[in-house]
Design an enzyme around this catalytic site. Sequence first.
Site, PDB file in Angstrom:
ATOM      1  N   HIS B  58       0.826  -1.211   0.000  1.00  0.00           N
ATOM      2  CA  HIS B  58       0.000   0.000   0.000  1.00  0.00           C
ATOM      3  C   HIS B  58       0.857   1.256   0.000  1.00  0.00           C
ATOM      4  CE1 HIS B  58      -3.207  -2.709   0.929  1.00  0.00           C
ATOM      5  NE2 HIS B  58      -2.703  -3.038   2.097  1.00  0.00           N
ATOM      6  N   HIS B 220      -6.579  -5.062  -1.554  1.00  0.00           N
ATOM      7  CA  HIS B 220      -5.731  -6.259  -1.577  1.00  0.00           C
ATOM      8  C   HIS B 220      -6.107  -7.156  -2.738  1.00  0.00           C
ATOM      9  CE1 HIS B 220      -6.301  -5.109   2.697  1.00  0.00           C
ATOM     10  NE2 HIS B 220      -4.997  -5.199   2.696  1.00  0.00           N
TER      11      HIS B 220
END
Lengths: 333, 333, 217, 217
Positions: B58, B220
């Site tokens: 991320h 994700h």
Amino acid sequence: VKKLINAPKDAVDEALKGALLAHERLIMALPDTPRAIVAKDGPRAGKVGIVIGGGAGHEPSFWGYVGRGLADAAAVGNLFASPPPGPILAATQFADRGAGVLYIYGNFSGDVMNFDMAAELAAEEQIAVRSIITTDDIASSPVESRAARRGVAGNVFIFKIAGAAADRMMPLDTCESVVRRANARTYTMGLALEPGSPPETRRPSFDLGPDEIEIGVGVHGELGVVRQKLISADESADLLLDRILAEMHPSEGDQVAVLVNSLGSTPAMELYIILRRVRQRLKARGIGVHSCLVGPYYTSLDMAGVSLSLLHLDPELAALLEAPCRSAALTLP
Amino acid sequence: VKKLINAPKDAVDEALKGALLAHERLIMALPDTPRAIVAKDGPRAGKVGIVIGGGAGHEPSFWGYVGRGLADAAAVGNLFASPPPGPILAATQFADRGAGVLYIYGNFSGDVMNFDMAAELAAEEQIAVRSIITTDDIASSPVESRAARRGVAGNVFIFKIAGAAADRMMPLDTCESVVRRANARTYTMGLALEPGSPPETRRPSFDLGPDEIEIGVGVHGELGVVRQKLISADESADLLLDRILAEMHPSEGDQVAVLVNSLGSTPAMELYIILRRVRQRLKARGIGVHSCLVGPYYTSLDMAGVSLSLLHLDPELAALLEAPCRSAALTLP
Amino acid sequence: MTQLDAQQVVFLFRVIARRLADARVELGALDGAIGDADHGTAMADGFAMVVQSGAEAAARGTAAGDLFAVAARAFLNAVGATSGPLYASAFMRAGQRFAGQTTIAAEELPAIIGDFAEGIADRGKARPGDKTMMDVWAPAARAASLAAEGPLARLDRAVVAAEGGRDATRAMAASVGRAARLAERSLGHVDPGAASAAIIIAALRDGLAPHLSGGHN
Amino acid sequence: MTQLDAQQVVFLFRVIARRLADARVELGALDGAIGDADHGTAMADGFAMVVQSGAEAAARGTAAGDLFAVAARAFLNAVGATSGPLYASAFMRAGQRFAGQTTIAAEELPAIIGDFAEGIADRGKARPGDKTMMDVWAPAARAASLAAEGPLARLDRAVVAAEGGRDATRAMAASVGRAARLAERSLGHVDPGAASAAIIIAALRDGLAPHLSGGHN
Ligand SMILES: Nc1ncnc2c1ncn2[C@@H]1O[C@H](COP(=O)(O)OP(=O)(O)O)[C@@H](O)[C@H]1O
Ligand SMILES: Nc1ncnc2c1ncn2[C@@H]1O[C@H](COP(=O)(O)OP(=O)(O)O)[C@@H](O)[C@H]1O
Ligand SMILES: [Mg+2]
Ligand SMILES: [Mg+2]
Ligand SMILES: [Mg+2]
Ligand SMILES: [Mg+2]
């Protein structure tokens, strides 16, 4: 290639409008000259005006580097196209506070001609203008013809040095010479994993095989100097760094600033892997790293790839590089 | 999908090492606990410690939000995987300066279990720990089961509020309640044009047709709630904003903060086109915009797409949001 | 009565690890359909670390019964996915049963199915029907605990129950974990955690069978 | 002697604009090979703006001879590529010749080929052999200036010279402009600016031919 756009022909204007809204505390367009973007804070009497500019498609450049301690104004063209003299002149008139104006832009013939025309018009209004045409892209021409090189992501360093010099109220001559030195000491080289796709065509601007990369690309979809098989991140970093160091030939103990720039769609994870290798290599050579920038600072639409820029510092350049600034793309407290 | 990486299994560690080098003035890893990243400036006696964390992939989250006025420490896991209790506990011990520690992390069962285990261990050491599990992703569960929602890009706002509250030396109870309010008032929704590709496989984590987008994706590689034809930037912005406003139901004159976040490979031009539409729509509804963030603030590898987050401000949240901070990903002077 | 020493317990872990490594891609694909595609990596890497730390600990002379605690820590540190703390708790629970024993009687080992079920249930709070690995561990634990039969027969029953539980998840809508966000969209897909649980139980049976050749009690 | 009024001059611009619009993709592809792929857009959009501003100016009563200055400004503002200032300077130079004239004699118009060549040379400083549009404008200007012939014949010769110049760029290595960075890699490609220049000259000939039916002087 899928894109989040509306009518392709509106993409540049709409993105610019978005940028002006997002950063309304920092920048605004001049009334009646929507492509002249000026700083709300920074310009002031007796300060040399810094005017930058070039085509769209390099976001956050150029408006991202307008603000206190950076440029006073930017003229923005259409996609990968120089702004015409009109907005450059308007930016110049705004930025001139009696101490003259410095133009800084990349070495592309469209930009050179348009900025020159604007400078001629400014001269008629008794505005002292100096032009620095940046030439950091070492892949774009051999070292013997350095003046023919393109100006690319290293602009970020050069803008920063210029903004800081002007912010310290250095006179035009001094600003010019320090920025010329910054340009002479800035080296960039890039490589592409995938070409970008202009909104109009939504097609890649050149073709690359599924395992190929293009070394030495420009930031307007220009081809590079050689095409080869995809290599690892470390090999890619080495390839760019070796070429840069071969020209820079720094001495042990010298300081550099590093920019690992995403050409558009390469994400942070990959950029930091490259940065890590660059740092390892510089450490092994005994070269100090003053500071690093990592991210999409000077893009080419959604090109996948990376450029590496090094600024070979001296004490004055180091001090200017770390001076405070506040803009959409770069803020130093 | 081509990537600038070395051995895929090293990508997370190498990127993290790069980040620590690039931002060495701001952050460092704890000795012996390389996945506990702590702030060099900020933590101090009597200040509540802010500990954030989650999986890698991320970037610039989570280490990008560690610094003065933001988090004191972050625990970082493997790709899209929670850190184990070890680094969380180490981060907690570092961040505890006698006033207790606040955990803030997204609502994923792996993270919840690991942070809970760390909190149990911290409790044995008499460290007061409170946990805020963020739940801003409105696409991930209906409003009746808000507590089941994922925590995604809205974390950036929530981290900022928490960091500012702690920086003002608010006690743990107050920090907890203001951050809980920030979470309750933060709304995010995202859409993907292309899935990301993990380094291990270099394959898209799901399949999307050449004209399709996936609405409501997670960060994700999770699928969203519905798949549909590619729509324009304005339609995309409307789709996300309509869902957010329908839950937020702001009154005329209310203030919001806006984050238009690149999920990884979507370039600035497209983000700003989206931002422009969001601003138009908010203006038409009479909603004030306090500030905007536009860029890759909370990514999902090289996913193409965008998420929109709105924080529904009140005067206290607005003051905390604009408080100074200094970190790799967010600096306010 | 066959006694397993530390090396043999590690070998048992290795049998499981190998099966999970073989299933890495398949488990990843199942998780890709309703989750985040990392379940194959989580289980294969997690058990690989269990084997590695177990082997190191055994070489250092750690008792067979203490290898479960070693495995718990290894799994937890290797796996950040939900399955990390769940299997760490499972190993921890099994470790409480055997703590300190230098060898473990083969007949005692089927009981770890029940320990795993309890450890996972305590940490994860999921219940059968939620479309999770509990849909495998719970019925397998029941089957393995039927006192009337010999250990191999109980393991055989556990394998059958596990497969049934795994297949049943296909018709469930997830209400716990990452897949819960998909709600009805998860219908029709086998739960990856259930699939890997069934692999573990089958591997356990196959790994223990040579030591249990006596068959029914 | 045919005199062209402002409307007719705009019509002449329109003929050129249409040809360039048709060649947009092809010019873009030529530029893609050795430059940045925007030359089709630059020329098509630039001339479209010339037509639009010219038509508006003509409607406002602007004299035919003053339309060239209008065209220069329009081209400059529409095109940020190198070709922007070059053609703006070209139009500017032609405008000096006709400034203030309400009509222009058709026989005078072939002279703008020479004006264009001079304006472009002054601004761009390129010389024949550099692989630029000058490889077309320079020989075309020479051909158009042969006093011994009538205007249509001179235009015909200019078209032939333009085509020859264009084709000759294929064997040149660029030494000016964006393509210069490719050096030898530009060999074998026709220069896009040369290609568009040849189109303009052919369109000019075709647009003027009806007014010059007299043929040889
Ligand atoms: N609370 C829970 N209790 C038991 N099992 C669970 C729970 N939540 C999720 N699971 C199981 O975990 C599996 C997913 O594991 P994994 O992919 O490794 O973790 P993550 O979802 O964090 O990526 C699911 O298929 C499900 O069987
Ligand atoms: N200095 C110059 N003088 C004359 N023509 C030039 C010069 N530099 C470039 N050109 C011409 O411009 C053409 C490229 O134009 P265009 O693609 O519109 O501009 P850019 O290269 O800025 O994108 C080249 O093909 C060449 O013919
Ligand atoms: Mg998973
Ligand atoms: Mg996961
Ligand atoms: Mg071009
Ligand atoms: Mg161009």
